[in-house]
Design an enzyme around this catalytic site. Structure first.
Site, mmCIF file in Angstrom:
data_model
loop_
_atom_site.group_PDB
_atom_site.id
_atom_site.type_symbol
_atom_site.label_atom_id
_atom_site.label_comp_id
_atom_site.label_asym_id
_atom_site.label_seq_id
_atom_site.Cartn_x
_atom_site.Cartn_y
_atom_site.Cartn_z
ATOM 1 N N SER A 561 0.851 -1.191 0.000
ATOM 2 C CA SER A 561 0.000 0.000 0.000
ATOM 3 C C SER A 561 0.890 1.247 0.000
ATOM 4 O O SER A 561 1.652 1.446 -0.939
ATOM 5 C CB SER A 561 -0.959 -0.041 1.194
ATOM 6 O OG SER A 561 -2.008 0.872 1.036
ATOM 7 N N HIS A 680 -7.435 -5.591 -1.367
ATOM 8 C CA HIS A 680 -6.275 -4.910 -0.816
ATOM 9 C C HIS A 680 -5.508 -5.782 0.177
ATOM 10 O O HIS A 680 -4.386 -5.468 0.543
ATOM 11 C CB HIS A 680 -6.718 -3.612 -0.145
ATOM 12 C CG HIS A 680 -5.612 -2.624 0.074
ATOM 13 N ND1 HIS A 680 -4.831 -2.133 -0.954
ATOM 14 C CD2 HIS A 680 -5.136 -2.046 1.203
ATOM 15 C CE1 HIS A 680 -3.948 -1.280 -0.461
ATOM 16 N NE2 HIS A 680 -4.104 -1.220 0.838
#
Length: 719
Positions: A561, A680
Site C-alpha cells: 500500500s 487490498h
C-alpha cells in the site's frame, strides 16, 4: 526494440505482442507481453506529462483483462521453475497449521471468540454459554466455496440478542451488512448492500447507524467516491427508507463520516473528515428528541474522539495541542475545547487508550514497544502493568461492568498469546498459548538506532536466528511503511518465521510518516517532506550493509500500500542498493492517485498534483511510475496486486510493471503477480496467502542466487 511474436504468451493480440527473450540470473527466460502504448498527455502548470498506459486504468475492459491474463501466464510460468517453490509452500502450510484463538469478548449471556483450526481460509466465531458449552456461532468459510468471501466488522446490541455483521466478497471494500437473531442464528430480512468504510453502531434494539457512499457511475472498483453519509437503519424497514443523519448537504460533504454511541446509548458522536488525518466531531443527545447536532470540534486541526462517558461527563482522546495525545474531560452541554480539562496529560510517548472494567488503560509506545498504565475514572494512577516481555500488548478493553479483561502479547519471534487480566488487583494468567512447531528461543530481536540522511535517529528492530554470522551474505528482507500515522510495532508472522528458518534476516525500521513518535513524526514524512521517508528507508538498508548483516546482493525491500510506494520510490532512486524489490498493492502513480475511489482522502500525507506547481513538481520527482528510466538495471522485481483492490486500484501496479518491463536494462526479471478475486489484503483466504508467500520468498531467494533453500545448503555443508 527488436520484437518476436510468441503466440503462446500473446493472449489478446490487440494489446500484447511479446518482447525479446531475456535471461534471468538463474537461467529462466522471460518473454514479457508487449504492452501497447496509447499516449495520453496531461498538462500541469504548463508541463506536459505523457501517460502511455492510461488504458490499463479501465478495469472493466477486455483489453485490460487480456493483459492481466498474459502477465499472469508469464509470472506463473517463471515461478513454476523456482526449484523450491513447493518446499516453501509445504513448510508454510505445515507451520501455519496450528490452532489460533483470539481474545474472548462477552455479549449478553455468551462469551465469544475467534478461532482457526489451522488452515481454515477464514476465522470462525465460536461462543460459550454460562455452563461452558461451546458451539460455532458464525463460520465465514461457508460464505463462498473458494473462501474469498470474508467477515468484516461485527456488532451486537447491548443485550446481546441481535447482531449485525459485514461481509466482503472478493476482497472488495464494498460490503453487505447482514442482521441475525443471536439466540436462534436466524437471518432477519434486513440485509443492507453497498456499504463502504463503515462501523455498525446500535441504538438500543431498534436499529443501527452505518456509513456509505452513493454507488458511483462507472466502475465500482475504481470510480471516485468522495461524499460519505451516515445513515440510520430501523429494523424491519427497507434500506431504501433509511434516514440520512449526516453528510447529504453540500455543507456536510466529507470523504469519511462515521457514527458511534457512548456505552450508555445516551450520546451519538459523529466524526467527519476530508482526509486520513484531522476530523470534525459532533454530538447529539439521543435522550432528548429535540436536541440538535452540536459541534465539539468544527475544524480539521486535530484527531479527536470520545472514548467514554459518565452521565454528561465526556472523556475525549485528542492530539489538539498534544502531538502525542492526551485524555481530557468536558461536560456534554459545553463540549468545545476552551472547556476541556486535562485528565491524563500528554507525555513524551504516544498514547493509545482503552477502557474496561471501570478503568482507563493508557497504552504507550516507547520506541515502538508497549507500556501499559492503569488509571481509575478520577484520574488516579493505579499501577503500571508488568507485561510478559518486550513487545506489543493489545486489548485491555471491555464493558464497564466487566470483572475480567483480556490482552494479547507478541513480538517478532513470539507467537501471540492471550492473558486474562484482573483489573482490581492487576494480576493476570495465561489464557491461551499456541502449540506451534516454532521454537522462539532459537531467535532474537535487536533494536538499533541508525542515522538518516539529515541526521535524524531512526529505530529499527532486526530479527534473526541466534548465532547469525555477520558475513554480508544473509538473505534479508527490509520491510517498511512510513505513512498515515501508522505504527509498526513488534508482532509475530508465520511467514516471517519461515523466512528466518532459512537463515533470513527480517528488519523493520520505524520510518518518519508513521505514528511511533506522534504527530510530529507523522508530519515529518508528509507532502513536501515525503522524501524523508525514502531517505530513512535507504539509510536503514545502508546500515544493514555497513554492519554486515547483508549486502546489496542479498537484500530485498518489501512494503504494501503506502509501503508499496516506499518500495517503488526507493528502487527507482537507488536501484543499486538492493537485489530484489517487492512492491505490494502500491500507490505508484502519484499524479493521479487522488482520482480513484477514496484516494483524494490521502492528500494530507501526499498532497496532490493539482494543489500547486511546487507540489506537482515534488510528486513528479518521486512518483515511481514517472521515474522509471530507460537503460537502468533495476532489481529483480515482483509487483503484487489484486484485481478487486478498490482501495489502491491495481492500475497503479499495472502501469508501474509496464514501465519497468519496457525500460529494464539487463537480465533481472520484472514480474507482476495479479491475484484474481482478491482485494487490498484484508480477508484474503489462508490458502491464497500461503501461495503468495511461497512465491514471494521463492522469487526472492532465487534471484539472490540460491539454487536450493539456504537451510538445506547449510545442512549439506555440516554433513
Amino acid at each position: 526494440m527488436k520484437r518476436i511474436l510468441l503466440p503462446i504468451i500473446c493472449a489478446g493480440a490487440i494489446l500484447v505482442s511479446c518482447k525479446e527473450e531475456k535471461q534471468s540470473k538463474n537461467n529462466i527466460s522471460v518473454n514479457y507481453p508487449e504492452t501497447a502504448k496509447k499516449p495520453v498527455v496531461d498538462e500541469y502548470f504548463g508541463t506536459k506529462v505523457t501517460d502511455n498506459y492510461r488504458w490499463l486504468e479501465d478495469d472493466r475492459s477486455t483489453e485490460t483483462e487480456a493483459w492481466v491474463k498474459a502477465e499472469n501466464e508469464v509470472t506463473f510460468d517463471y515461478l513454476s521453475k523456482v526449484p523450491y517453490r513447493e518446499q516453501l509452500k509445504e513448510r508454510l502450510s505445515e507451520l501455519w497449521n496450528y490452532e489460533k484463538v483470539g481474545t474472548p469478548f462477552k455479549e449478553g449471556d455468551y462469551t465469544y471468540f475467534y478461532k482457526n483450526d489451522g488452515l481454515q481460509n477464514q476465522y470462525v466465531i465460536y461462543r460459550k454459554d454460562k455452563d461452558g458449552k461451546e458451539e460455532v456461532f458464525l463460520d465465514p468459510n461457508t460464505f463462498a466455496e473458494d473462501g474469498t468471501t470474508s467477515l468484516g466488522s461485527i456488532s451486537f446490541t447491548k443485550d446481546g440478542k441481535t447482531v449485525a455483521y459485514a461481509i466482503s466478497e472478493g476482497g472488495s471494500d464494498w460490503r453487505k451488512v447482514i442482521v441475525m437473531d443471536a439466540e436462534t442464528k436466524e437471518i432477519k430480512g434486513d440485509t443492507l448492500v453497498d456499504v463502504k468504510f463503515s462501523g455498525i453502531a446500535w441504538k438500543g434494539n431498534e436499529g443501527f447507524y452505518y456509513s456509505s457512499y452513493d454507488k458511483p457511475k462507472g466502475s465500482e472498483l475504481s470510480a471516485k467516491t468522495d461524499q460519505h453519509k451516515l445513515y440510520y437503519h430501523k429494523l424491519g424497514t427497507p434500506q431504501s427508507s433509511d434516514e440520512v443523519i449526516f453528510g447529504a448537504t453540500p455543507e456536510q460533504k466529507h470523504r469519511y463520516v462515521g457514527g458511534y454511541l457512548t456505552e450508555d446509548n445516551k450520546y451519538l458522536l459523529i466524526s467527519a473528515s476530508t482526509s486520513t488525518s484531522g476530523n470534525k466531531l459532533f454530538i447529539k443527545d439521543l435522550t432528548d428528541p429535540n436536541s440538535k447536532l452540536t459541534p465539539i470540534i468544527d475544524n480539521f486541526d486535530s484527531d479527536t474522539g470520545v472514548i467514554d462517558s459518565r452521565g454528561s461527563k465526556l472523556y475525549l482522546v485528542t492530539n489538539l495541542n498534544a502531538p502525542n495525545k492526551k485524555i481530557v474531560t468536558v461536560d456534554a452541554t459545553n463540549p468545545t475545547p476552551e472547556n476541556w480539562v486535562d485528565f491524563i496529560p500528554e507525555t513524551e510517548n504516544v498514547l493509545s487508550p482503552s477502557t474496561g472494567g471501570g478503568y482507563f488503560f493508557a497504552k504507550y509506545m516507547v520506541d515502538a514497544v508497549s507500556k501499559v498504565v492503569q488509571y481509575d475514572f478520577d484520574g488516579k494512577l493505579i499501577r503500571e502493568v508488568e507485561l510478559p516481555g518486550v513487545g506489543t500488548a493489545g486489548g485491555f478493553g471491555g464493558k464497564t461492568e466487566a470483572k475480567e479483561l483480556y490482552f494479547s502479547f507478541t513480538n517478532y519471534n513470539t507467537p501471540s498469546s492471550s492473558y486474562k487480566f484482573n483489573p482490581e488487583d492487576g494480576t493476570y494468567e495465561l489464557y491461551w498459548k499456541p502449540a506451534i512447531s516454532f521454537n522462539a528461543e532459537d531467535y532474537e530481536s535487536k533494536q538499533v538506532f541508525y542515522t538518516s540522511k539529515d541526521g535524524v535517529k531512526v529505530p529499527m528492530i532486526i530479527t534473526y536466528k541466534k548465532g547469525l554470522e555477520l558475513n554480508g551474505k544473509n538473505p534479508t528482507i527490509l520491510y517498511g511503511y512510513g505513512g498515515f500515522n501508522v505504527s509498526l510495532t513488534p508482532s509475530f508472522s508465520i511467514a516471517n518465521a519461515v523466512w528466518m528458518e532459512q537463515g533470513g534476516v527480517y528488519a523493520v525500521p520505524n520510518l518518519r510518516g508513521g505514528g511511533e513518535y506522534g504527530k510530529k513524526w507523522h508530519d515529518a514524512g508528509t507532502q513536501l517532506k515525503k522524501q524523508n521517508v525514502f531517505d530513512d528507508f535507504i539509510a536503514a538498508a545502508e546500515y544493514l550493509i555497513k554492519e554486515n548483516y547483508t549486502s546489496s546482493d542479498y537484500l530485498a525491500i518489501r512494503g504494501g500500500s503506502n509501503g508499496g510506494l516506499l518500495v517503488g520510490a526507493t528502487m527507482t532512486q537507488r536501484p543499486d542498493l538492493m537485489k530484489v524489490a517487492l512492491p505490494a498493492v502500491g500507490v505508484l502513480d502519484m499524479l493521479r492517485y487522488h482520482t480513484f475511489t477514496a484516494g483524494a482522502g490521502w492528500a494530507y500525507d501526499y498532497g496532490t498534483s493539482e494543489q500547486s506547481e511546487e507540489m506537482f513538481n515534488y510528486l513528479k520527482g518521486y512518483s515511481p511510475v514517472h521515474n522509471v528510466k530507460d537503460g537502468v538495471q533495476y532489481p529483480a522485481t515482483m509487483v503484487t496486486t489484486g484485481d478487486h483492490d478498490d482501495r489502491v486500484v491495481p492500475a497503479h501496479s499495472f502501469k508501474f510493471a509496464a514501465e519497468l518491463q519496457d525500460k529494464q536494462q539487463g537480465n533481472n526479471p520484472v514480474l507482476i503477480r495479479i491475484e484474481t478475486n482478491a482485494g487490498h489484503g484484508a480477508g484474503t483466504p489462508v490458502a491464497k496467502t500461503i501461495e503468495q508467500y511461497a512465491d514471494i520468498f521463492g522469487f526472492t531467494l532465487f534471484n539472490m542466487g540460491f539454487e536450493s533453500l539456504p537451510n538445506a545448503q547449510k545442512s549439506e555443508i555440516k554433513s
